[in-house]
Motif scaffolding. Structure first.
Motif, PDB file in Angstrom:
ATOM      1  N   ASP A   1       0.370  -1.381  -0.454  1.00  0.00           N
ATOM      2  CA  ASP A   1       0.034  -0.214  -0.121  1.00  0.00           C
ATOM      3  C   ASP A   1       0.774   1.247  -0.115  1.00  0.00           C
ATOM      4  O   ASP A   1       0.166   2.069  -0.182  1.00  0.00           O
ATOM      5  CB  ASP A   1      -0.686  -0.030   1.405  1.00  0.00           C
ATOM      6  CG  ASP A   1      -2.124  -1.028   1.542  1.00  0.00           C
ATOM      7  OD1 ASP A   1      -2.374  -1.069  -0.097  1.00  0.00           O
ATOM      8  OD2 ASP A   1      -1.996  -1.345   2.109  1.00  0.00           O
ATOM      9  N   LEU A   2       2.287   0.754   0.463  1.00  0.00           N
ATOM     10  CA  LEU A   2       3.162   2.140   0.695  1.00  0.00           C
ATOM     11  C   LEU A   2       3.990   2.309  -1.043  1.00  0.00           C
ATOM     12  O   LEU A   2       4.837   2.961  -0.391  1.00  0.00           O
ATOM     13  CB  LEU A   2       4.085   1.659   1.465  1.00  0.00           C
ATOM     14  CG  LEU A   2       2.261   2.595   3.134  1.00  0.00           C
ATOM     15  CD1 LEU A   2       3.100   1.446   4.278  1.00  0.00           C
ATOM     16  CD2 LEU A   2       2.148   4.006   3.372  1.00  0.00           C
ATOM     17  N   ALA A   3       4.167   1.442  -1.857  1.00  0.00           N
ATOM     18  CA  ALA A   3       4.778   1.830  -2.651  1.00  0.00           C
ATOM     19  C   ALA A   3       5.106   3.068  -3.659  1.00  0.00           C
ATOM     20  O   ALA A   3       3.741   3.451  -3.557  1.00  0.00           O
ATOM     21  CB  ALA A   3       4.628   0.617  -3.985  1.00  0.00           C
ATOM     22  N   GLY A   4       5.604   3.234  -3.723  1.00  0.00           N
ATOM     23  CA  GLY A   4       6.091   4.742  -4.313  1.00  0.00           C
ATOM     24  C   GLY A   4       6.532   5.855  -3.812  1.00  0.00           C
ATOM     25  O   GLY A   4       6.962   6.974  -3.901  1.00  0.00           O
ATOM     26  N   LEU A   5       7.216   5.273  -2.285  1.00  0.00           N
ATOM     27  CA  LEU A   5       7.908   6.269  -1.568  1.00  0.00           C
ATOM     28  C   LEU A   5       8.874   5.556  -1.065  1.00  0.00           C
ATOM     29  O   LEU A   5       9.294   4.636  -1.405  1.00  0.00           O
ATOM     30  CB  LEU A   5       6.884   5.852   0.346  1.00  0.00           C
ATOM     31  CG  LEU A   5       5.632   5.898   0.766  1.00  0.00           C
ATOM     32  CD1 LEU A   5       5.480   5.664   2.183  1.00  0.00           C
ATOM     33  CD2 LEU A   5       5.357   7.510   0.385  1.00  0.00           C
ATOM     34  N   ASP A   6       9.453   6.292  -0.239  1.00  0.00           N
ATOM     35  CA  ASP A   6      11.442   6.870  -1.332  1.00  0.00           C
ATOM     36  C   ASP A   6      11.840   5.864  -0.068  1.00  0.00           C
ATOM     37  O   ASP A   6      11.217   4.845   0.755  1.00  0.00           O
ATOM     38  CB  ASP A   6      11.832   7.562  -1.244  1.00  0.00           C
ATOM     39  CG  ASP A   6      12.183   8.713   0.096  1.00  0.00           C
ATOM     40  OD1 ASP A   6      12.473   7.989   0.946  1.00  0.00           O
ATOM     41  OD2 ASP A   6      12.663  10.009   0.324  1.00  0.00           O
ATOM     42  N   GLU A   7      13.356   5.315  -0.393  1.00  0.00           N
ATOM     43  CA  GLU A   7      13.571   3.789   0.335  1.00  0.00           C
ATOM     44  C   GLU A   7      14.296   4.156   1.566  1.00  0.00           C
ATOM     45  O   GLU A   7      13.696   3.646   2.726  1.00  0.00           O
ATOM     46  CB  GLU A   7      14.827   3.359  -0.298  1.00  0.00           C
ATOM     47  CG  GLU A   7      15.595   2.313   0.081  1.00  0.00           C
ATOM     48  CD  GLU A   7      14.156   0.934  -0.224  1.00  0.00           C
ATOM     49  OE1 GLU A   7      14.336   0.559   1.713  1.00  0.00           O
ATOM     50  OE2 GLU A   7      13.495   1.386  -0.719  1.00  0.00           O
TER      51      GLU A   7
END
Lengths: 108, 108
Positions: free
Chosen positions: A90-96
């Protein structure tokens, strides 16, 4: 973790994930209330006051947990993932950096 | 009203009437919760927090109202009759002084 920058795209992902977790947890509470309400072996008074107690506890917990300040959001997401209200997907797209922080809390 | 004597027979009638009113009111609250829980046009969050608010109010009201001290019981029965949770028939067997006091509150 407190001074991370959030891009507009990340804020959108974060807001949607946050709202999704909140909706999922609200739905689970509604289901639990339905189950409590339909208990056959308890008196009406026992049922309603156990629901009261349950809701007072949930209100307190949810008010504390769903804190959408960017300064604490990594911690919030870590907890929501740990409790199963969110997946890391669900949090894919936040930076590493942010995902690393969330995973660290999740494993703690 | 505060210094009325209550015979053993009257205490039994009073206790049964008090418990009957409490059970009736608890049942009505349970029904209302069921109706709130099954509202289709509201979100889960709206439903559960409206139930929380409703139960917090009912808890406060019921704690205040159901006071089984003999010094206030005439007032309590007057209020329960006025609100429809008891009939005067439920209190038959109390002496005339007490019934008079209850009717007076009921008409106030």
């Amino acid at each position: 973790m407190r001074n991370l920058n959030w891009t507009a795209a990340e804020k959108k992902i974060a807001r949607e994930a946050f709202d999704r977790a909140y909706a999922a947890e609200s739905q689970a509470i509604r289901r639990e209330l339905n189950s409590m309400l339909n208990q056959r072996r308890k008196t009406d008074a026992e049922v309603i006051w156990s629901m009261h107690e349950y809701l007072v506890e949930r209100r307190r917990e949810i008010d504390r947990k769903y804190d959408y300040r960017y300064s604490v959001l990594i911690m919030v997401f870590g907890q929501l993932c740990a409790q199963g209200w969110l997946d890391l997907d669900d949090l894919a797209g936040l930076d590493e950096d942010k995902l690393h922080g969330i995973r660290r809390i999740l494993k703690a």
